[in-house]
Design an enzyme around this catalytic site. Structure first.
Site, short mmCIF file in Angstrom:
data_model
loop_
_atom_site.label_atom_id
_atom_site.label_comp_id
_atom_site.label_asym_id
_atom_site.label_seq_id
_atom_site.Cartn_x
_atom_site.Cartn_y
_atom_site.Cartn_z
CB ILE A 13 37.22 32.88 40.10
CG1 ILE A 13 36.02 33.80 40.38
CG2 ILE A 13 36.93 31.99 38.88
CD1 ILE A 13 35.72 34.82 39.29
CE1 TYR A 144 38.85 44.42 37.20
CE2 TYR A 144 36.65 45.03 36.48
CZ TYR A 144 37.56 44.07 36.86
OH TYR A 144 37.19 42.74 36.88
CG ASN A 173 27.25 40.92 39.04
OD1 ASN A 173 27.07 41.27 37.88
ND2 ASN A 173 27.47 41.80 39.99
CB VAL A 174 31.53 35.15 39.67
CG1 VAL A 174 31.77 33.68 40.00
CG2 VAL A 174 31.82 35.42 38.20
NE ARG A 212 24.94 44.93 39.05
CZ ARG A 212 24.29 46.08 38.91
NH1 ARG A 212 23.08 46.11 38.37
NH2 ARG A 212 24.85 47.21 39.30
P1 NAD Z 1 40.34 37.65 43.62
O1 NAD Z 1 40.83 38.98 44.09
O2 NAD Z 1 39.77 36.74 44.64
O3 NAD Z 1 41.47 36.88 42.79
C1 NAD Z 1 42.50 37.53 42.07
C2 NAD Z 1 43.83 36.86 42.45
O4 NAD Z 1 44.90 37.42 41.68
C3 NAD Z 1 44.19 37.07 43.93
O5 NAD Z 1 44.49 35.82 44.52
C4 NAD Z 1 45.42 37.98 43.88
O6 NAD Z 1 46.29 37.77 44.99
C5 NAD Z 1 46.04 37.59 42.54
N1 NAD Z 1 46.90 38.60 41.94
C6 NAD Z 1 46.61 39.92 41.73
N2 NAD Z 1 47.63 40.53 41.09
C7 NAD Z 1 48.59 39.57 40.87
C8 NAD Z 1 49.87 39.58 40.25
N3 NAD Z 1 50.38 40.70 39.73
N4 NAD Z 1 50.60 38.43 40.22
C9 NAD Z 1 50.09 37.29 40.76
N5 NAD Z 1 48.86 37.22 41.35
C10 NAD Z 1 48.13 38.35 41.40
O7 NAD Z 1 39.25 37.97 42.49
P2 NAD Z 1 38.24 37.01 41.72
O8 NAD Z 1 36.87 37.51 42.00
O9 NAD Z 1 38.57 35.59 41.97
O10 NAD Z 1 38.57 37.41 40.21
C11 NAD Z 1 39.36 36.57 39.36
C12 NAD Z 1 39.36 37.14 37.96
O11 NAD Z 1 38.03 37.22 37.45
C13 NAD Z 1 39.94 38.56 37.86
O12 NAD Z 1 40.71 38.63 36.68
C14 NAD Z 1 38.70 39.44 37.74
O13 NAD Z 1 38.99 40.62 37.03
C15 NAD Z 1 37.76 38.53 36.98
N6 NAD Z 1 36.33 38.85 37.18
C16 NAD Z 1 35.71 38.54 38.36
C17 NAD Z 1 34.35 38.82 38.51
C18 NAD Z 1 33.60 38.47 39.77
O14 NAD Z 1 32.35 38.60 39.78
N7 NAD Z 1 34.26 38.00 40.82
C19 NAD Z 1 33.63 39.44 37.46
C20 NAD Z 1 34.31 39.76 36.29
C21 NAD Z 1 35.65 39.42 36.14
C1 UD1 Z 2 30.33 43.74 39.32
C2 UD1 Z 2 31.80 43.56 39.65
C3 UD1 Z 2 32.59 44.61 38.93
C4 UD1 Z 2 32.32 44.53 37.42
C5 UD1 Z 2 30.81 44.57 37.14
C6 UD1 Z 2 30.57 44.23 35.68
C7 UD1 Z 2 31.91 42.59 41.85
C8 UD1 Z 2 32.23 42.83 43.29
N1 UD1 Z 2 31.97 43.67 41.07
O1 UD1 Z 2 29.92 45.04 39.76
O2 UD1 Z 2 33.97 44.38 39.18
O3 UD1 Z 2 32.88 45.67 36.82
O4 UD1 Z 2 30.14 43.58 37.93
O5 UD1 Z 2 29.28 43.83 35.43
O6 UD1 Z 2 31.65 41.48 41.44
N2 UD1 Z 2 24.88 46.64 46.43
C9 UD1 Z 2 24.01 46.93 47.46
N3 UD1 Z 2 24.47 46.79 48.73
C10 UD1 Z 2 25.75 46.39 49.01
C11 UD1 Z 2 26.63 46.08 47.94
C12 UD1 Z 2 26.15 46.23 46.65
O7 UD1 Z 2 22.85 47.31 47.24
O8 UD1 Z 2 26.10 46.27 50.22
C13 UD1 Z 2 24.36 46.79 45.05
C14 UD1 Z 2 25.22 47.66 44.17
O9 UD1 Z 2 24.92 49.02 44.38
C15 UD1 Z 2 24.82 47.15 42.78
C16 UD1 Z 2 24.55 45.65 43.03
O10 UD1 Z 2 24.36 45.51 44.42
O11 UD1 Z 2 23.62 47.75 42.37
C17 UD1 Z 2 25.69 44.76 42.60
O12 UD1 Z 2 26.88 45.26 43.19
P1 UD1 Z 2 28.28 44.48 43.15
O13 UD1 Z 2 28.13 43.12 43.71
O14 UD1 Z 2 29.28 45.38 43.76
O15 UD1 Z 2 28.55 44.26 41.61
P2 UD1 Z 2 28.49 45.24 40.35
O16 UD1 Z 2 28.37 46.64 40.77
O17 UD1 Z 2 27.46 44.69 39.43
#
Ligand code: NAD
Ligand code: UD1
Length: 315
Positions: A13, A144, A173-174, A212
């Site tokens: 992100i 977490y 779910n981004v 989702r």
């Molecule tokens: P990501 O793992 O790609 O990015 C997290 C980054 O933080 C990484 O580049 C990692 O190297 C860095 N990092 C971790 N610990 C660190 C530290 N102590 N000091 C400096 N850098 C550090 O994950 P993302 O999917 O891009 O997530 C970004 C943020 O969004 C996170 O805070 C995550 O909890 C939140 N989030 C993501 C999702 C999603 O769907 N991807 C959903 C809910 C919340």
């Molecule tokens: C996501 C976040 C999690 C957060 C939660 C809050 C990610 C990776 N995880 O979890 O950090 O706490 O939202 O809403 O973004 N699935 C399959 N097959 C696969 C992988 C996944 O069927 O190979 C299913 C999972 O069982 C689940 C759904 O897809 O039912 C979504 O899974 P996932 O992308 O891991 O996200 P969340 O579990 O929603």
């Protein structure tokens, strides 16, 4: 032009936000320890940013990174529920300690106008109520989720005590380019699209009727920029960021097949322990406070993602 610090800016992100800010002519500094992030994500614009390879759990690094910044987009975290079960200390350090260091450093440096931080829909836990509204009582189920919720409470405390403005965006779910598909616990869209692009069948855990609220990365970037610019309401608001709609896993495979021109049949396995069945955000608060609207639909986002994989030879 404003000066932005993106913590975790080498991650999925954060690196997408950095790219947009640079396009809009802003100055960008990234602090990342490259634990889950990759230099690859920022390679294309590394010369245009100030990159600090360091750990936010160290106060002096946080202080150096915040120096002279106008806005901070706080995304650094070890963002894994599973890892938080195996190693809650490491996840707590990367989320809670790092956040407190960052907030304190922002107060000490004196130039920061506002922090926008990534928090999670994990705060809602397994509560079946839909859609999720921000006033629902939090029910964190994993270390977490507790850590991400602690970020929200620290935001309130730092505003009360020091007047530091922090907005918390609860992401659903981004998905989008640069999301790492390589782990078993990667986001489902990154796993399914990378497999299906290779002609392989994805595995659905459960009956495929789980749903989702998938939100394309460009919408999340919009939300971050709007959250920096919106009027301060007088409190540390928590705001859902999703698409405001939900899609089942069966529908996801169907749309991917349509985009790819394939007819891949998914495999089915028992549901993953602890999975919530359905999730969907109420985004009316985001709309009212930020003027946020998800301008890219899930279907459009999936098409862009597939095009990105193809253009980058990642198939
Ligand atoms: P990501 O793992 O790609 O990015 C997290 C980054 O933080 C990484 O580049 C990692 O190297 C860095 N990092 C971790 N610990 C660190 C530290 N102590 N000091 C400096 N850098 C550090 O994950 P993302 O999917 O891009 O997530 C970004 C943020 O969004 C996170 O805070 C995550 O909890 C939140 N989030 C993501 C999702 C999603 O769907 N991807 C959903 C809910 C919340
Ligand atoms: C996501 C976040 C999690 C957060 C939660 C809050 C990610 C990776 N995880 O979890 O950090 O706490 O939202 O809403 O973004 N699935 C399959 N097959 C696969 C992988 C996944 O069927 O190979 C299913 C999972 O069982 C689940 C759904 O897809 O039912 C979504 O899974 P996932 O992308 O891991 O996200 P969340 O579990 O929603």
């Amino acid at each position: 032009m404003n000066k932005y610090l993106i913590t975790g800016g080498a991650g999925f992100i954060g690196s997408n936000i950095a790219e947009r800010l640079l396009k809009e002519g802003h100055s960008v500094r990234i602090l990342d320890n490259l634990s889950t992030g990759r230099f690859e994500n920022i390679k294309g614009f590394a010369e245009d940013i100030d990159f600090i390879c360091g750990d936010l759990s160290d106060y002096s690094t946080a202080r150096k990174a915040t120096e002279g910044m106008d806005y901070i987009l706080h995304h650094a975290a070890l963002p894994s529920v599973e890892l938080s079960v195996k190693d809650p200390c490491a996840v707590n350090e990367s989320i809670v300690n790092s956040t407190v260091n960052l907030f304190k450093a922002a107060v000490d440096c004196g130039s920061v106008k506002r922090i926008v931080q990534a928090v999670s829909a994990a705060a809602y836990g397994n509560d079946p109520t839909l859609p999720k509204t921000e006033d629902m009582p939090p029910k964190p189920e994993s270390p977490y989720a507790v850590a991400k919720l602690a970020q929200e409470y620290y935001a309130r405390a730092f505003y009360n005590v020091y007047g530091l403005q922090v907005l918390s965006l609860r992401y659903f779910n981004v998905f989008g380019p640069k999301q790492d598909p390589s782990s078993f616990y990667s986001g489902v869209i990154s796993i399914f699209s990378s497999l299906m692009l290779k002609g392989k069948s994805p595995v659905i855990f459960g009956d495929g009727l789980s749903s989702r609220d998938f939100v394309y990365i460009d919408n999340v970037v919009d939300a971050n920029l709007k959250a920096c610019a919106c009027p301060w309401t007088g409190s540390s608001e928590i705001i859902n960021i999703g698409g405001g709609q939900s899609m089942t896993l069966n529908e996801l495979v169907e749309i991917l097949n349509k985009i790819l021109g394939t007819d891949i049949v998914p495999g089915y396995k028992p549901p993953r322990a602890g999975d919530v069945k359905h999730s969907m955000a109420d985004i009316s608060k985001a709309s009212a406070l930020l003027g946020y609207e998800p301008r890219i639909t899930v279907s459009e986002g999936l098409q862009s993602l597939i095009a990105w994989y193809r253009n980058n030879d990642l198939v």
